[in-house]
Design a protein around this motif. Structure first.
Motif, PDB file in Angstrom:
ATOM      1  N   THR A   1      19.522 -16.830  14.751  1.00 47.01           N
ATOM      2  CA  THR A   1      18.460 -15.829  14.652  1.00 47.01           C
ATOM      3  C   THR A   1      17.160 -16.474  14.183  1.00 47.01           C
ATOM      4  O   THR A   1      16.090 -16.217  14.740  1.00 47.01           O
ATOM      5  CB  THR A   1      18.869 -14.699  13.693  1.00 47.01           C
ATOM      6  N   GLU A   2      17.267 -17.311  13.166  1.00 50.02           N
ATOM      7  CA  GLU A   2      16.077 -17.991  12.639  1.00 50.02           C
ATOM      8  C   GLU A   2      15.457 -18.893  13.705  1.00 50.02           C
ATOM      9  O   GLU A   2      14.234 -18.919  13.870  1.00 50.02           O
ATOM     10  CB  GLU A   2      16.434 -18.818  11.398  1.00 50.02           C
TER      11      GLU A   2
ATOM     12  N   ALA B   1      15.695 -18.592  16.956  1.00 45.10           N
ATOM     13  CA  ALA B   1      15.103 -17.742  17.999  1.00 45.10           C
ATOM     14  C   ALA B   1      13.736 -17.240  17.563  1.00 45.10           C
ATOM     15  O   ALA B   1      12.791 -17.205  18.360  1.00 45.10           O
ATOM     16  CB  ALA B   1      16.030 -16.573  18.308  1.00 45.10           C
ATOM     17  N   GLN B   2      13.604 -16.859  16.297  1.00 43.68           N
ATOM     18  CA  GLN B   2      12.306 -16.390  15.790  1.00 43.68           C
ATOM     19  C   GLN B   2      11.286 -17.516  15.799  1.00 43.68           C
ATOM     20  O   GLN B   2      10.117 -17.297  16.135  1.00 43.68           O
ATOM     21  CB  GLN B   2      12.468 -15.812  14.387  1.00 43.68           C
ATOM     22  N   LEU B   3      11.704 -18.724  15.426  1.00 44.70           N
ATOM     23  CA  LEU B   3      10.792 -19.871  15.458  1.00 44.70           C
ATOM     24  C   LEU B   3      10.318 -20.155  16.874  1.00 44.70           C
ATOM     25  O   LEU B   3       9.131 -20.398  17.110  1.00 44.70           O
ATOM     26  CB  LEU B   3      11.482 -21.119  14.889  1.00 44.70           C
TER      27      LEU B   3
ATOM     28  N   ASN C   1      10.103 -18.133  19.378  1.00 48.35           N
ATOM     29  CA  ASN C   1       9.199 -17.082  19.839  1.00 48.35           C
ATOM     30  C   ASN C   1       7.816 -17.193  19.220  1.00 48.35           C
ATOM     31  O   ASN C   1       6.836 -16.743  19.794  1.00 48.35           O
ATOM     32  CB  ASN C   1       9.787 -15.703  19.535  1.00 48.35           C
ATOM     33  N   ARG C   2       7.737 -17.780  18.046  1.00 51.90           N
ATOM     34  CA  ARG C   2       6.488 -17.805  17.303  1.00 51.90           C
ATOM     35  C   ARG C   2       5.721 -19.129  17.425  1.00 51.90           C
ATOM     36  O   ARG C   2       4.499 -19.151  17.342  1.00 51.90           O
ATOM     37  CB  ARG C   2       6.792 -17.528  15.828  1.00 51.90           C
TER      38      ARG C   2
END
Length: 56
Positions: free
Chosen positions: A6-7, A9-11, A13-14
Motif C-alpha cells: 500500500t505504501e 503504491a501511494q509513493l 502515484n505521488r
C-alpha cells in the motif's frame, strides 16, 4: 506485507521513479549504518547506478 504494498503504491502515484529510488537509496544507507552485516551498501550501489541511468 500488505502495508508495504500500500505504501509503495501511494509513493508510485505521488512521485516519479527517480524520486522513489532516491528515497530507497537513502533508506539503504541508514540500514547499512545500523546493520552493516546485511551488506546494504550493495543495494545502495545498485540504486545509485539505476538513478544515474534514469537521469542520463
Amino acid at each position: 506485507m500488505q502495508q508495504l504494498e500500500t505504501e509503495l503504491a501511494q509513493l508510485i502515484n505521488r512521485y516519479s521513479l527517480g524520486e522513489i529510488l532516491i528515497a530507497l537509496r537513502n533508506l539503504c544507507k541508514i540500514a547499512h549504518e545500523n546493520n552493516p552485516g546485511f551488506h546494504w551498501d550493495r543495494d545502495t550501489d545498485a540504486l545509485t547506478g539505476a538513478i544515474e541511468r534514469i537521469n542520463n
